[in-house]
Enzyme design. Structure first.
Site, PDB file in Angstrom:
ATOM      1  N   VAL A  57      38.360  38.519  47.554  1.00 15.06           N
ATOM      2  CA  VAL A  57      38.911  38.171  46.227  1.00 15.06           C
ATOM      3  C   VAL A  57      38.256  38.968  44.934  1.00 15.06           C
ATOM      4  O   VAL A  57      38.761  38.776  43.837  1.00 15.06           O
ATOM      5  CB  VAL A  57      39.009  36.532  46.131  1.00 15.06           C
ATOM      6  CG1 VAL A  57      37.602  35.945  45.509  1.00 15.06           C
ATOM      7  CG2 VAL A  57      40.141  36.390  45.078  1.00 15.06           C
ATOM      8  N   TYR A  58      37.028  39.259  45.180  1.00 19.21           N
ATOM      9  CA  TYR A  58      36.224  39.970  44.052  1.00 19.21           C
ATOM     10  C   TYR A  58      37.099  41.183  43.539  1.00 19.21           C
ATOM     11  O   TYR A  58      37.099  42.159  44.467  1.00 19.21           O
ATOM     12  CB  TYR A  58      35.077  40.271  44.383  1.00 19.21           C
ATOM     13  CG  TYR A  58      34.156  38.836  44.449  1.00 19.21           C
ATOM     14  CD1 TYR A  58      34.473  37.896  44.071  1.00 19.21           C
ATOM     15  CD2 TYR A  58      32.831  39.110  45.037  1.00 19.21           C
ATOM     16  CE1 TYR A  58      33.505  36.788  44.082  1.00 19.21           C
ATOM     17  CE2 TYR A  58      31.894  38.363  45.292  1.00 19.21           C
ATOM     18  CZ  TYR A  58      32.291  36.823  44.760  1.00 19.21           C
ATOM     19  OH  TYR A  58      31.313  35.815  45.109  1.00 19.21           O
ATOM     20  N   SER A  59      37.833  41.185  42.481  1.00 19.55           N
ATOM     21  CA  SER A  59      38.491  42.248  42.081  1.00 19.55           C
ATOM     22  C   SER A  59      39.626  42.564  43.163  1.00 19.55           C
ATOM     23  O   SER A  59      40.137  43.843  43.309  1.00 19.55           O
ATOM     24  CB  SER A  59      37.897  43.542  41.436  1.00 19.55           C
ATOM     25  OG  SER A  59      37.027  43.213  40.537  1.00 19.55           O
TER      26      SER A  59
END
Length: 337
Positions: A57-59
């Site tokens: 989900v990071y970026s």
């Protein structure tokens, strides 16, 4: 670098790990320059760090892509930890801890990371709607298939840590081998139960937020303007109670001849229940500062003084990103009809 064993996995890791949350767009506060992020990763590896922690989900996958690009030709020397479970789209099935999503999520992470296996595959947040045995069964299949080396959890209440361990033992399933938890001088609540329970079950721990999301960088002082980008996003950074503690820690660090960042990082890694603390560097300058503190060890006198400022097992305020169990979010679960 004095390497440590990640719980009982036998995997040897550095006491400092590189957190990759700030690589990519990251809600407008990250580093979108892929080449610069790759240079930061290479600098960390050259300094002896051998763990990189990221998440799908990071970026929305961009962080994993950057890590994968940076590790071309070096992958076998690095322990990759990534996470799944947070929403990846508006699709209700592209999130959570179901077997359906786990099998899809691991393939996406493997593709973006450009690797055949993930060293530590972690549940990012608990999913109350999924039976823990469903999750552990899927993770067991991934371990047996070789796509995952070890399973881990993140931000987990101690009761859920224990339930997961018992469920794994009852069913003969792969158990959570690691726990990722927030821990800093300002957030010591995990010293009471989470860290001791992780030790009891032989779990390695990866610490996020050792600098209290920037509050312990020295760039946030009471009554002063800050240039910290996170200051515009996180309410806890302006918490007066936390800033009062910072004003007591700054002279303590100065007396010890240390930057506040080095004091904060050394405090976290001094706990016997901590395996590795994440460095969330966004720039090369930030990484260089933290690398300079790798050899810092705090004396008993300094640790005693920190205990006086923030008593063991207590939190000063709370982080905006803290996991809150359903009864804390839904009033209907706290009140009789």
């Amino acid at each position: 670098m004095q390497y440590r064993t990640l719980g009982r996995t036998g995997i040897r890791v550095s006491p400092y790990a590189l957190g990759a949350m700030m690589f990519g767009r990251a809600a407008g506060v990250g580093n979108p320059d892929h080449d610069d992020a790759i240079r930061i990763i290479h600098k960390a590896l050259d300094a002896g760090i051998n763990v990189i922690d990221t998440s799908d989900v990071y970026s929305y996958g961009e962080s994993e892509e950057i890590v994968g690009e940076a590790l071309r030709g070096r992958r076998d020397k690095v322990v990759i930890a990534t996470k799944f479970g947070r929403p990846m789209s508006d699709d209700p099935n592209e999130q959570g801890m179901s077997r359906r999503w786990i099998m899809a999520a691991v393939e996406g992470s493997l593709r973006r990371l450009g690797t055949d296996y993930i060293d530590v595959f972690q549940v990012h947040r608990l999913d109350p709607g999924t039976d823990i045995e469903e999750t552990l069964s899927a993770l067991t299949d991934l371990v047996r298939s070789g796509k995952v080396r070890a399973a881990g959890s993140s931000n987990t209440p101690v009761s859920e840590i224990v339930e997961a361990q018992w469920s794994a033992e009852r069913r003969g399933l792969e158990r959570f081998r690691t726990e990722q938890v927030a821990y800093s001088i300002l957030n010591r609540g995990v010293e009471s139960e989470v860290l001791p329970v992780a030790q009891r079950y032989g779990m390695g721990t990866l610490i996020w937020g050792p600098l209290a999301q920037g509050t312990l960088t020295g760039r946030i002082r009471k009554g002063q303007e800050t240039d910290l980008r996170r200051g515009a996003f996180f309410k806890h950074i302006a918490d007066e109670r936390r800033l009062d503690v910072v004003e007591q820690l700054v002279p303590l660090a100065e007396k010890a001849g240390l930057p506040l960042t080095h004091l904060a990082m050394a405090f976290v890694t001094a706990h016997p229940g901590v395996t590795s603390a994440l460095l969330g560097a966004r720039t090369m300058e930030q990484l260089d500062d933290l690398i300079a503190g790798f050899d810092v060890t705090l004396t008993g006198e300094i640790l005693d003084r920190i205990d006086e400022i923030v008593p063991p097992g207590t939190d000063v305020g709370r982080l905006d990103q803290d996991y809150r169990t359903p009864p804390l979010l839904d009033a209907g679960l706290r009140r009789r009809a």
